[in-house]
Design an enzyme around this catalytic site. Structure first.
Site, PDB file in Angstrom:
ATOM      1  N   LYS A 106       4.032  -3.155  -8.052  1.00 39.85           N
ATOM      2  CA  LYS A 106       5.367  -2.929  -8.612  1.00 39.85           C
ATOM      3  C   LYS A 106       6.449  -3.019  -7.545  1.00 39.85           C
ATOM      4  CE  LYS A 106       8.300  -1.999 -11.820  1.00 39.85           C
ATOM      5  NZ  LYS A 106       8.649  -3.125 -12.675  1.00 39.85           N
ATOM      6  N   LYS A 111       7.633 -14.670 -15.498  1.00 38.26           N
ATOM      7  CA  LYS A 111       6.858 -13.742 -16.346  1.00 38.26           C
ATOM      8  C   LYS A 111       5.534 -14.380 -16.790  1.00 38.26           C
ATOM      9  CE  LYS A 111       9.065 -10.046 -16.261  1.00 38.26           C
ATOM     10  NZ  LYS A 111       9.478 -10.524 -14.990  1.00 38.26           N
ATOM     11  N   ARG A 153       2.551   0.713  -5.535  1.00 39.87           N
ATOM     12  CA  ARG A 153       2.592  -0.018  -4.269  1.00 39.87           C
ATOM     13  C   ARG A 153       1.331  -0.842  -4.038  1.00 39.87           C
ATOM     14  NH1 ARG A 153       6.541   2.705  -1.113  1.00 39.87           N
ATOM     15  NH2 ARG A 153       5.659   1.888   0.805  1.00 39.87           N
ATOM     16  N   CYS A 155       0.789  -1.211   0.000  1.00 34.17           N
ATOM     17  CA  CYS A 155       0.000   0.000   0.000  1.00 34.17           C
ATOM     18  C   CYS A 155       0.828   1.271   0.000  1.00 34.17           C
ATOM     19  CB  CYS A 155      -0.946   0.055   1.213  1.00 34.17           C
ATOM     20  SG  CYS A 155      -1.818  -1.434   1.555  1.00 34.17           S
ATOM     21  N   GLU A 174       3.229 -14.347 -13.740  1.00 32.23           N
ATOM     22  CA  GLU A 174       2.709 -13.051 -13.286  1.00 32.23           C
ATOM     23  C   GLU A 174       1.895 -12.331 -14.350  1.00 32.23           C
ATOM     24  OE1 GLU A 174       5.493  -9.920 -12.194  1.00 32.23           O
ATOM     25  OE2 GLU A 174       7.079 -10.904 -13.322  1.00 32.23           O
ATOM     26  N   TRP A 197      -2.867  -2.701  -1.419  1.00 28.34           N
ATOM     27  CA  TRP A 197      -2.555  -4.053  -1.877  1.00 28.34           C
ATOM     28  C   TRP A 197      -2.989  -4.952  -0.723  1.00 28.34           C
ATOM     29  CZ3 TRP A 197       0.626  -8.217  -0.362  1.00 28.34           C
ATOM     30  CH2 TRP A 197       0.767  -9.215  -1.328  1.00 28.34           C
ATOM     31  N   GLU A 254      13.226 -16.864 -15.138  1.00 29.90           N
ATOM     32  CA  GLU A 254      12.607 -15.557 -15.405  1.00 29.90           C
ATOM     33  C   GLU A 254      11.418 -15.723 -16.353  1.00 29.90           C
ATOM     34  OE1 GLU A 254      11.944 -11.316 -15.690  1.00 29.90           O
ATOM     35  OE2 GLU A 254      12.628 -12.738 -14.159  1.00 29.90           O
ATOM     36  N   HIS A 260      16.162 -36.241 -12.774  1.00 28.30           N
ATOM     37  CA  HIS A 260      16.181 -36.456 -11.313  1.00 28.30           C
ATOM     38  C   HIS A 260      14.801 -36.240 -10.707  1.00 28.30           C
ATOM     39  CE1 HIS A 260      20.491 -36.708 -11.649  1.00 28.30           C
ATOM     40  NE2 HIS A 260      20.504 -35.546 -12.276  1.00 28.30           N
ATOM     41  N   ASN A 295       0.113   1.638   5.949  1.00 33.51           N
ATOM     42  CA  ASN A 295       0.948   0.800   5.069  1.00 33.51           C
ATOM     43  C   ASN A 295       1.781  -0.100   5.983  1.00 33.51           C
ATOM     44  OD1 ASN A 295       4.155   1.389   3.519  1.00 33.51           O
ATOM     45  ND2 ASN A 295       2.795  -0.359   3.265  1.00 33.51           N
ATOM     46  N   GLY A 296       1.684  -1.403   5.775  1.00 38.28           N
ATOM     47  CA  GLY A 296       2.449  -2.327   6.615  1.00 38.28           C
ATOM     48  C   GLY A 296       1.564  -3.468   7.075  1.00 38.28           C
TER      49      GLY A 296
HETATM   50  C1  AGP Z   1       9.140  -8.914 -11.620  1.00 34.77           C
HETATM   51  O1  AGP Z   1       8.513  -8.829 -12.838  1.00 34.77           O
HETATM   52  C2  AGP Z   1       8.288  -8.648 -10.486  1.00 34.77           C
HETATM   53  N1  AGP Z   1       7.690  -7.386 -10.557  1.00 34.77           N
HETATM   54  C3  AGP Z   1       8.922  -8.906  -9.136  1.00 34.77           C
HETATM   55  O2  AGP Z   1       9.345 -10.230  -9.083  1.00 34.77           O
HETATM   56  C4  AGP Z   1      10.109  -7.992  -8.798  1.00 34.77           C
HETATM   57  O3  AGP Z   1      11.215  -8.337  -9.556  1.00 34.77           O
HETATM   58  C5  AGP Z   1      10.450  -8.168  -7.309  1.00 34.77           C
HETATM   59  O4  AGP Z   1       9.318  -7.836  -6.549  1.00 34.77           O
HETATM   60  C6  AGP Z   1      11.636  -7.317  -6.908  1.00 34.77           C
HETATM   61  O5  AGP Z   1      11.324  -5.967  -7.021  1.00 34.77           O
HETATM   62  P1  AGP Z   1      12.498  -4.892  -6.903  1.00 34.77           P
HETATM   63  O6  AGP Z   1      13.471  -5.149  -7.994  1.00 34.77           O
HETATM   64  O7  AGP Z   1      11.792  -3.573  -7.004  1.00 34.77           O
HETATM   65  O8  AGP Z   1      13.127  -5.081  -5.540  1.00 34.77           O
END
Ligand code: AGP
Length: 593
Positions: free
Chosen positions: A588, A469, A28, A2, A472, A71, A465, A488, A95-96
């Site tokens: 983000k 992707k 956030r 948040c 997400e 969030w 990665e 394995h 926030n928290g």
């Molecule tokens: C990646 O696409 C995501 N948004 C997420 O995994 C991100 O990389 C992770 O939260 C780390 O964020 P930061 O680089 O701002 O610390």
């Protein structure tokens, strides 16, 4: 997570200013949002689920207000669980996470709790403590280090004693309708800006950048209030002012989504970053013999590729850890490289909190300059890719790989930079060709339930990665493995009837090329639906689906092979009609642990 904001202003349109600030804070969290304004000694509340733009419909006039973008951590996404919450004369945004919130709720069993949120316990307790103060025997002890609004000083100290977890909170109080009260405990950041015309507080200084050029950061354990032209911070009142490093508010994007804009512009952005890293920046001269590399999500995966280069070129041992899993080994961890796009990720910031030994040298690979991480490390190595808006990281991840590649060169005293411009040209080429080259592969992948991404060597983090992707953005189950790990265990998952596809990242320059040919045959012998991404797909027998890549030197392959991963995830998400820049359940920057 948040984002919160509070503003007191001489003009009557504080709502618009809060709205503008919330737009900055949306990275956030964007599950729901709300604004509370004091008007005629009462609260005017406007709450919406979804992103801030939904709030634009009805502004209330007023000179003082608070706002929040959420969030969800406790309580589902609903108007009921949307901040600000109001109780009697108080309104709150938070926030928290309050870790002992359910014990506190149990303590007030007869009280009718109105939300599923942990925040409501702060509101209830604050009210109780303010009432308690009224009935207290006032003593005449020295109050010099207390807030002049004594009942709030009392309440804040009690809140600190009784609440566990990390919290940044702003309150409105109808009994003090010219002040916004605040408290910070733990990692949740807060900054204030005050002038004769206004006073403001926010989770991120950027949210105040349209009001002021500088801010004062509130430290862990501090509380106080802001009012027009005045503020009080206790204990200590010694906070320094600092300039806001404004990242240009990018409004122009060349595509429908920020993701596609940030994906497409990577080669240009990386060559600009290379120029800046070479010409406008002084590299820290460090000679570590062991490096702890930490980060979360894509940053952690970029760190894995960085480990490969540093160990190969500089022969320096690297420990790579997800921030939340990092363990400090007393006496060993002397150099810690913290990777973060936002610089506000709580799990990564918490590592700084866990470093007791002050001899440790911390290096921040940070994109957002001015962020908490960038202000807390000994050395900064900027990523220089500009603001990244889309939640799913593209240019920040490749930018982090670039700065790690350059650092590995510097630590080793070698210079392979001249090859980078060729890499950027090849990235540009494949970005142009992918729409055409990937059509069939996207058709196949959009008709399966499970995707497995396999690679070897320095492409294993890129496979992870890709899987990240796809999860997400497309919300599709995707898993990554080292192709060598297949036999394995994971090989048991492969069968011809299942709705699955197995993607191999297979550059012919890899010293493991021949072994990759066998791994592919292993999967084919179990009837797996194989997709090859390679510069020589024709070398694999009986392959129906492939993406032809340009030839690239093994060491530099991560820069190129991450692109079809980003593109595949994006296209699968577009096919499903998902929100590209704001995937569900994400934000983000993850500002809670
Ligand atoms: C990646 O696409 C995501 N948004 C997420 O995994 C991100 O990389 C992770 O939260 C780390 O964020 P930061 O680089 O701002 O610390």
């Amino acid at each position: 997570m948040c984002g919160l904001i509070g503003i007191v202003h001489k003009d009557d349109n504080v709502c618009e200013k809060i709205y503008d600030g919330l737009e900055y804070l949306q990275y956030r969290g964007y599950d729901s949002c709300g604004i509370a304004v004091i008007q005629d000694d009462d609260f005017q509340i406007n709450k919406q689920t979804g992103s801030v733009s939904n709030l634009k419909k009805n502004y209330s006039n007023g000179k003082i207000g608070i706002g929040h973008t959420r969030w969800a951590t406790h309580g589902c996404i609903s108007i009921k669980n949307t901040h600000p919450f109001v109780y009697e004369n108080l309104a709150i945004v938070h926030n928290g996470i309050i870790e002992n919130y359910s014990e506190i709720k149990d303590r007030y069993a007869d009280y009718e709790w109105k939300t599923g949120s942990d925040t409501e316990v702060i509101l209830k307790l604050a009210y109780e403590y303010l009432e308690e103060y009224k009935n207290l025997q006032k003593d005449d002890n020295d109050k010099s280090d207390s807030l002049s609004v004594l009942e709030w000083d009392y309440a804040f100290n009690k809140l600190c004693e009784n609440l566990e977890g990390s919290f940044a909170v702003a309150f409105l109080d109808l009994n003090h309708s010219d002040k916004v009260f605040f408290i910070r405990k733990g990692l949740s950041p807060l900054s204030i800006a005050v002038s004769d015309e206004f006073a403001a507080i926010a989770s991120d200084c950027l949210a105040l950048s349209e009001l002021s050029d500088h801010v004062i950061d509130i430290n862990n354990g501090q509380y106080g209030y802001i009012q027009n032209g005045k503020y009080e911070i206790k204990p200590g009142n010694i906070n320094k002012k600092r300039h806001i490093i404004k990242s240009p508010k990018i409004s122009e994007k060349s595509h429908d989504t920020w993701f596609e804009h940030e994906f497409d512009t990577q080669p240009m952005v990386l060559s600009n970053a290379l120029h800046k890293l070479n010409n406008t920046f002084t590299w820290p001269s460090l000679k570590p013999n062991l490096i702890d590399i930490i980060g979360c999500g894509s940053a952690y995966l970029a760190g894995n590729v960085g480990k490969y280069w540093i160990e190969k070129y500089a022969k320096i041992l690297c420990r790579i850890n997800m921030s939340s899993e990092w363990q400090n080994i007393e006496g060993y961890s002397k150099t810690i490289a913290l990777i973060s796009q936002s610089g506000e990720t709580a799990d990564t910031l918490s590592v700084l909190d866990r470093i007791q030994n002050k001899e440790v040298s911390t290096i921040g690979f940070v994109n957002t300059l001015g962020s908490t991480l960038s202000r807390s490390v000994n050395h900064i190595i900027p990523t220089f890719v500009g603001q990244e808006v889309s939640v799913a990281s593209t240019k920040a991840m490749t930018g982090q790989m670039l700065s790690l590649f350059l650092w590995a060169n510097k630590l080793a005293g070698i210079d392979r930079q001249n090859e980078l411009l060729d890499v950027f040209a090849k990235m540009s080429n494949i970005i142009d060709l992918l729409p055409e080259y990937s059509k069939e592969v996207i058709d196949v992948c959009s008709n399966v339930h499970d995707l497995f991404i396999l690679a070897k060597g320095n492409l294993v983090p890129i496979a992870y990665e890709g899987a990240l992707k796809i999860k997400e953005l497309a919300y599709v189950h995707a898993e990554a493995f080292s192709a060598s790990e297949l036999k394995h265990g994971p090989l048991a998952m492969i069968n011809q009837d299942a709705s699955q596809a197995i993607v191999f990242l297979a550059p012919s320059s890899s010293h493991l090329w021949k072994k990759m040919l066998s791994s592919v045959e292993e999967v084919q012998s179990r009837g797996g639906k194989v997709i090859i991404i390679s510069d020589q797909p024709e070398k694999f027998k009986n392959i129906h689906y492939s993406i032809k890549m340009p030839y690239i030197d093994e060491d530099l392959a991560p820069f190129l092979y991450v692109l079809p991963m980003q593109w595949l995830a994006y296209k699968l998400a577009v096919r499903k009609g998902n929100s590209i820049d704001m995937p569900r359940n994400l934000a983000k920057s993850v500002t809670v642990e």
